[in-house]
Scaffold this active site. Structure first.
Site, PDB file in Angstrom:
ATOM      1  N   LYS A  24      12.951   7.582   4.701  1.00 48.79           N
ATOM      2  CA  LYS A  24      13.494   8.245   3.522  1.00 48.79           C
ATOM      3  C   LYS A  24      12.375   8.652   2.572  1.00 48.79           C
ATOM      4  O   LYS A  24      12.340   9.781   2.096  1.00 48.79           O
ATOM      5  CB  LYS A  24      14.455   7.276   2.828  1.00 48.79           C
ATOM      6  CG  LYS A  24      15.017   7.790   1.531  1.00 48.79           C
ATOM      7  CD  LYS A  24      16.142   6.887   1.059  1.00 48.79           C
ATOM      8  CE  LYS A  24      16.649   7.349  -0.278  1.00 48.79           C
ATOM      9  NZ  LYS A  24      16.042   6.597  -1.385  1.00 48.79           N
ATOM     10  N   LYS A  35       0.836  -1.201   0.000  1.00 46.51           N
ATOM     11  CA  LYS A  35       0.000   0.000   0.000  1.00 46.51           C
ATOM     12  C   LYS A  35       0.874   1.256   0.000  1.00 46.51           C
ATOM     13  O   LYS A  35       0.589   2.223  -0.710  1.00 46.51           O
ATOM     14  CB  LYS A  35      -0.926  -0.022   1.227  1.00 46.51           C
ATOM     15  CG  LYS A  35      -2.135   0.870   1.057  1.00 46.51           C
ATOM     16  CD  LYS A  35      -3.308   0.392   1.875  1.00 46.51           C
ATOM     17  CE  LYS A  35      -3.100   0.757   3.314  1.00 46.51           C
ATOM     18  NZ  LYS A  35      -3.948   0.179   4.297  1.00 46.51           N
ATOM     19  N   LYS A  81       6.536   7.841  11.164  1.00 44.11           N
ATOM     20  CA  LYS A  81       7.887   7.488  11.596  1.00 44.11           C
ATOM     21  C   LYS A  81       8.906   8.002  10.578  1.00 44.11           C
ATOM     22  O   LYS A  81       8.591   8.212   9.403  1.00 44.11           O
ATOM     23  CB  LYS A  81       8.025   5.988  11.828  1.00 44.11           C
ATOM     24  CG  LYS A  81       8.036   5.149  10.594  1.00 44.11           C
ATOM     25  CD  LYS A  81       8.371   3.709  10.971  1.00 44.11           C
ATOM     26  CE  LYS A  81       8.386   2.860   9.718  1.00 44.11           C
ATOM     27  NZ  LYS A  81       8.864   1.514   9.938  1.00 44.11           N
TER      28      LYS A  81
END
Ligand code: TRP
Length: 332
Positions: free
Chosen positions: A198, A116, A195
């Site tokens: 990158k 997802k 959280k």
């Protein structure tokens, strides 16, 4: 703790950030220095589960090596290796996949979430079978412990399931590895929404320059109000920055609050940037030195991979023999 064999690793998808440091790197160095047998997998098969762009593949492997080495992973104490260059892992993954139903594979919540997160929709067959490939990584080394974050627990459960299935079907070869859950608090990103990662563009990388760190912290999300107090419910963004300050300075949160009574976000953020930069400075310096010696990094990867091949080939002899796939009269 008696000395354990430990398997851990990362996908080579770019440089590691402070969240990785707090959540896993730091702990790996401790485990290594306690004399455990540490194997670190650069999981480049796994990178392909949700993307097929490979133009930066080698660069990302180097980035990961540099991050490991500069944070204190020592190649004489730990074995760093490349997943795709250890043939036993692919072979074992093939055998194990025969012991898992499609329905069982589809129950794993983490692969759904990861699919997802890519925003592409459809799940690759490689993603569906990735936890079994990871089981092969772990079982091929006969690891006792696998340090993981919460999101990896379903993979470990599948590893234990498939180890049991193999032992039941072909005879006992594998032990069931245990997860080692990180106690470290999870760092949120500088956007304070999710959280640190990158792909969300909210991370401070271990390889960031001092200026980049200062800039990122300066523009980090804060909450309304101006007091420096730890209040995760009403001031979640500031709470995250306070945790960061705490983790990288060693000062307690109440002490930090006291230091900033009567001061504002700007002062706090400027000092936080100094704290993070002071922490990163030795890592940055080490990284620079390793980066100038690509030949050494390449050697670390090659020697580690060689050791991993020898280790896993030993397991595969037992696996093939248990399965009667050693064909003793043909391959003597
Ligand atoms: N899935 C892990 C991650 O995304 C990487 C990984 C691959 C791994 N094989 C492993 C971790 C075996 C521990 C053990 O970070």
């Amino acid at each position: 703790m008696t000395k354990k064999r430990i398997l851990t690793g990362d996908r080579p998808t770019g440089p590691l950030h402070l969240g990785h440091y707090v959540g896993s790197l730091q702990n790996r160095v401790v485990l290594q220095n306690e004399g455990n047998e540490l194997f670190i997998i650069i999981a480049d098969f796994q990178t392909l589960t949700d993307r097929t762009e490979t133009e930066h593949a080698e660069e990302y492997v180097y980035e990961l090596l540099l991050d490991y080495l500069s944070c204190g992973i020592h190649p004489e104490k730990a074995t760093i290796f490349l997943q795709s260059r250890v043939p036993a892992l692919a072979e074992l993954s093939m055998y194990l996949s025969m012991l898992v139903t499609v329905a069982r594979a589809q129950q794993n919540p983490t692969i759904k979430e990861e699919t997802k997160a890519t925003g592409k929709g459809a799940m690759s067959l490689g993603m569906l079978s990735m936890p079994i490939s990871q089981a092969a990584d772990i079982l091929a080394f006969n690891a006792d412990l696998v340090p993981v974050g919460e999101d990896q627990l379903p993979h470990l459960e599948q590893t234990r399931d498939v180890a049991r299935a193999f032992n039941r079907t072909f005879g006992v070869v594998f032990k069931e590895p245990q997860p080692l859950l990180s106690k470290a608090p999870r760092l949120m990103g500088l956007d304070a929404k999710q959280k640190m990662s990158k792909s969300r563009g909210n991370a401070i990388f271990l390889s960031d320059s001092a200026d980049a760190v200062a800039q990122k912290i300066k523009s980090a999300t804060t909450d309304s109000g101006k007091e420096i107090i730890y209040d995760p419910v009403h001031k979640p963004a500031l709470a995250n920055l306070l945790i960061m300050y705490h983790l990288f300075s060693g000062k307690s949160i109440p002490d930090i609050e006291r230091m900033y009574t009567g001061k504002g976000y700007a002062d706090f953020k400027a000092d936080l940037a100094d704290v993070v930069n002071a922490f990163l400075e030795p890592i940055r310096r080490a990284r620079g030195e390793f980066a100038r010696d690509k030949a050494y990094c390449a050697l670390v990867a090659r020697e580690g991979t060689q050791r991993a091949c020898e280790e896993t080939e030993g397991t595969m002899r037992k696996v093939r023999s248990a399965m009667r796939y050693d064909y003793p009269t043909i391959f003597r």
